[in-house]
Every structure is written in C-alpha cells, then in structure tokens.
Write an enzyme that holds these catalytic residues in place. Structure first.
Site, PDB file in Angstrom:
ATOM      1  N   GLU A 130       0.821  -1.223   0.000  1.00  0.00           N
ATOM      2  CA  GLU A 130       0.000   0.000   0.000  1.00  0.00           C
ATOM      3  C   GLU A 130       0.853   1.271   0.000  1.00  0.00           C
ATOM      4  O   GLU A 130       0.518   2.271  -0.637  1.00  0.00           O
ATOM      5  CB  GLU A 130      -0.912  -0.011   1.239  1.00  0.00           C
ATOM      6  CG  GLU A 130      -1.826   1.174   1.361  1.00  0.00           C
ATOM      7  CD  GLU A 130      -2.864   1.229   0.249  1.00  0.00           C
ATOM      8  OE1 GLU A 130      -3.745   0.368   0.215  1.00  0.00           O
ATOM      9  OE2 GLU A 130      -2.770   2.151  -0.603  1.00  0.00           O
ATOM     10  N   ILE A 137      -2.092   7.660   1.526  1.00  0.00           N
ATOM     11  CA  ILE A 137      -3.454   7.548   0.979  1.00  0.00           C
ATOM     12  C   ILE A 137      -3.744   6.060   0.724  1.00  0.00           C
ATOM     13  O   ILE A 137      -2.993   5.407   0.008  1.00  0.00           O
ATOM     14  CB  ILE A 137      -3.588   8.309  -0.364  1.00  0.00           C
ATOM     15  CG1 ILE A 137      -3.129   9.755  -0.219  1.00  0.00           C
ATOM     16  CG2 ILE A 137      -5.012   8.237  -0.885  1.00  0.00           C
ATOM     17  CD1 ILE A 137      -3.122  10.530  -1.544  1.00  0.00           C
ATOM     18  N   LYS A 206       4.463   4.492 -10.119  1.00  0.00           N
ATOM     19  CA  LYS A 206       3.228   4.416  -9.336  1.00  0.00           C
ATOM     20  C   LYS A 206       2.029   4.168 -10.257  1.00  0.00           C
ATOM     21  O   LYS A 206       1.116   3.422  -9.920  1.00  0.00           O
ATOM     22  CB  LYS A 206       3.041   5.704  -8.527  1.00  0.00           C
ATOM     23  CG  LYS A 206       4.097   5.851  -7.433  1.00  0.00           C
ATOM     24  CD  LYS A 206       4.162   7.257  -6.878  1.00  0.00           C
ATOM     25  CE  LYS A 206       5.220   7.391  -5.796  1.00  0.00           C
ATOM     26  NZ  LYS A 206       5.520   8.775  -5.436  1.00  0.00           N
TER      27      LYS A 206
HETATM   28  N1  HSE Z   1       9.700  11.201  -4.092  1.00  0.00           N
HETATM   29  C1  HSE Z   1       8.310  10.955  -3.936  1.00  0.00           C
HETATM   30  C2  HSE Z   1       7.526  12.252  -4.112  1.00  0.00           C
HETATM   31  C3  HSE Z   1       7.936  10.378  -2.603  1.00  0.00           C
HETATM   32  O1  HSE Z   1       8.099  13.321  -4.265  1.00  0.00           O
HETATM   33  O2  HSE Z   1       6.311  12.153  -4.102  1.00  0.00           O
HETATM   34  C4  HSE Z   1       8.150   8.910  -2.532  1.00  0.00           C
HETATM   35  O3  HSE Z   1       7.415   8.220  -3.472  1.00  0.00           O
END
Ligand code: HSE
Length: 433
Positions: A130, A137, A206
C-alpha cells in the site's frame, strides 16, 4: 498463531522508524484489532552505531539479513530498505521461508511485481505494498476493496509530491523552475538528485502499479509514456492560468475495450477539475468507475508517519488473513488482456505556444494546417514581440487525436513562418468561460 506476531524489518530509515513508532504507539489498538501483540523482533541496518529516530533496543538491530530471513519465529517481513536487486533477493528468500511480505518499494514492485506475486502465491504468502503509491493515501485498498464491485475506467493522479510542490510554487508565487526546485530540496521534499521525480519516472512507476490493480490487466512500466516538468516555464503556467487552467504533472490511465492509454505528462487541468485544487506536496488520485462515477482520494504522499500508517495497515491485513487461514490470496489478478491504444484513438485537447514571424499571411498558413488535420481551435491569444518582428501565438485546441496533433506539429516545424514551437501540453477540461 500465538498471541504475539513477530516482525522483521529490513531497513531503519525515515519510513522504518515511522513503522516502529506506529507499532509502539498504537499497540493497544493493534491488540484489540488482532487479539495479539505485535513485536518488532529484528531490524536489519547498515550501521549499528547510527543515531535513530525510533525507540529501539540495540540488541534488536542486526547487520545480517539471515537473522530475519532464517528466523522461524518471524511471521512477517517489512521491506523499507529501497533499491531493487538486493531487496528482491531478500523478499524472494522471505517467501521461500513462508514469510508474508510488506513493501514500500514502488521501484521494485513496478518492475518485478508479477514475479514477486508469483513467488508469494506459490508459497501461500501475502504480498502487500500500500505504501508504494501515494504514501499515506489508502488508494490500493480503495481500488481493490472499496471499488471491487465496479469497473474502473480511468485513474488520474497527482502521485509525486516533489513536482506538485514545484508547480504550486511556480503558479502561486511566480517562482522559476530552478528556484522552486531548490526550495523543495531545502525543505527535504526533493532529493539531491531530483531526476526520478522531476522527469516523471517516480510517478510512472506508481501509475504502472495503479493500472494493474485498477484494470486487472498486466501493465508494464514500459507501457507508460513519460515526460517530466523540467522544461516548464513560468510563462506557460501564466498563459494557462489566463485561460483558466492549472499546470499539474498528471498520471493518467484509461482502459476501455481492453485498450490501455497510460502516461505521465504535464497537463493543463481546468481550474474546476478536483485535481487542480491539490497543492504543495500533497497527492491525490481521481478514480472514475462505471457505476460509482467520480471519486477522489487525497492526502500526504510521503513522510515518515503517513507512509508508516499504510505499512502498518498492510500488517493488520496480513495478520487478519493469518488468523482467518486465508493467506496467499494475491491483490492483483490479470483477468483482461490489453493492447496499447494507438495514437489515432488517443484523444485530448492541446495547448501550444508557437513563435512566428510577424508578417501578413502567417496566421492563414497556420490556420490552413489546423484545417488540414481537422483540429478546431477553442482559444487563441497573440502577442507581438516588436523588437525582433516576431509574434507569439498561443492556442488551445478542441479534442483531437494524438496522431493528428503530432502530424500537425511536424508540418508546423517545416513552415518558414514558424521560428519555433516553444511548448505544447495536454489539456483536460474546459477552463474559464
Ligand atoms: N519522491 C516521492 C515524491 C515520494 O516526491 O512524491 C516517494 O514516493
């Protein structure tokens, strides 16, 4: 299962310390929920002497991963060490030893997720991550549990806090990209080497994970078309704003008729779009389901305690599964084949800024090309740059295919009257009326 669950933690950085803090400070709630005490039995570190932001006995720390991977009393391994190859090796060893695994490692899951799930399934182990997408979130659970009954058609996300912080500062304070990046670095949002964030790679990883879970289709990282924010100028942000749009780095995934369109691109969002209101380092994921319609999940995308809450929630799920005897059911299943949607079927509006010679007949040459490619204009702004007899033309188009827009760009670049296509971006929504 005994009244104690033993955990092994791989890594004790910012997130690992947060996990220990949450397990310690929420022990009573965990005991009520699980009927068991949660004990962090061993923690793998690289340096035994380093000062830590967690209250942990020195005897718990180890330099040897086998102290965790070979300990039969450890039921669950939490990987917060980062990196790819070594983390993968340890996780595969944990599955082989029938340990459940929780990871916060989006780079690893985006690249090796399918292989890790196969190993988990083979060993009847859980594999949850997660925290790998949008930190605190609960978006993976939101998709796989909360919206399990729906057919998700589209996911759009601001899933990188660093770039959202930079774009917010550029839009609201008129900062240059370089100054905003420097501020983000000073505040600890951006890394010393910000490439993965600012060039969109972090967001692409992501989005690949979100796409798999949202659409139950095998999304490869290579399917995600990526462009970052490092070339965006305050000038473009200002022009977009004049038309009622806010610049955001948007992860976009759409799956219709088994055709996937997935990308991470700087996008002008209509100020009325829910994602346009997401500022600074915050993240949000907008999910459109066939039955539910529009939903949006908002919150902190990083940080010690927010990320740790996602990890400890995974831990609660893993322990409940052990208690119910249902471990090993994977959170992702590929029910649908996918084709990548061709450019002729990918539709968008576009913003374009073109520098042209300021002479009679130039606009008609441009408008002929727009006509040839059946691209209709929605907004037009022209400003003369008197000093060097050039003019800047800024347009926003109606919906057109990416194929037509790309062909138009190619033809525009060949026109004598065009000095330069300064920039172009996707546009979502109607902007100001
Ligand atoms: N480097 C990422 C960001 C955070 O700036 O959202 C970790 O995934």
């Amino acid at each position: 299962m005994e009244n104690k669950v033993s955990i092994g933690l791989l890594g004790l950085g910012v997130v690992g310390s947060g996990v220990i803090n949450i397990i310690q400070s929420h022990q009573e709630k965990l005991r009520h929920q699980l009927g068991a005490e949660v004990e962090v039995k061993r923690v793998l570190v690289r340096n035994l002497e380093k000062a830590r932001h967690a209250n942990i006995e020195a005897s718990v720390l180890t330099l040897d991963p086998e102290d965790i991977l070979n300990d039969p009393e450890i039921d669950v391994v939490i990987e917060v060490m980062g990196g790819i190859e070594i983390a993968k090796e340890y996780i595969l060893k944990a599955f082989a030893a029938r340990k459940h695994v929780i990871s916060a490692n989006k780079d690893l899951v985006a690249i090796h997720g399918p292989e890790l799930h196969a190993a988990a399934e083979q060993n009847k182990c859980d594999f949850y991550y997660e925290a790998s997408v949008a930190g605190g979130i609960p978006i993976l659970r939101g998709i796989t549990d909360g919206l399990a009954s729906d057919r998700i058609q589209r996911v759009m996300g601001i899933v990188n806090g660093t770039t959202n912080y930079i774009l917010t500062k550029m839009a609201e304070e008129g900062m240059s990209y370089d100054a905003a990046l420097q501020e983000a670095q000073e505040l600890g949002f951006a890394e010393a080497d910000p490439t993965a964030d600012v060039e969109g790679l972090d967001a692409a990883r992501k989005m690949a994970i979100l796409g798999r879970l949202a659409f139950s289709t095998p999304v490869d990282l290579g399917d995600v078309k990526v462009s970052g924010i490092s070339k965006i100028t305050s000038e473009d942000i200002k022009h977009g704003n004049e038309f009622g749009y806010t610049m955001k780095l948007i992860g976009y995934a759409d799956f219709t008729n088994q055709e996937l369109d997935i990308h991470v691109l700087p996008t002008f969002l209509s100020n009325s779009h829910p994602l346009a209101t997401v500022k600074n380092e915050y993240n949000a994921v907008y999910v459109y389901g066939e039955a539910v319609g529009e939903t949006m999940f908002y919150g902190p995308g990083a940080g010690s305690l927010p990320t740790a809450t996602a990890i400890v929630s995974d831990l609660v799920a893993v322990i409940k599964n052990i208690r119910l005897g249902v471990s090993g059911e994977q959170i992702v299943h590929y029910y649908f084949d996918k084709e990548l949607k061709p450019a002729s079927k990918r539709f968008s509006q576009y913003y374009m800024r073109v520098n042209v010679k300021d002479e009679a007949g130039v606009f008609s040459q441009l408008s002929k090309l727009f006509h040839d490619y059946e691209i209709s204009l929605k907004r037009i702004l022209q400003s003369p740059k008197d000093k060097n007899k050039t003019a800047e033309i800024i347009v926003i188009t109606h919906q057109t295919s990416e194929e037509n827009f790309t062909n138009l760009l190619e033809k525009l670049r060949k026109l004598d009257a065009v000095n330069e296509i300064s920039s172009y971006y996707r546009v979502e929504g109607d902007g100001a009326e």
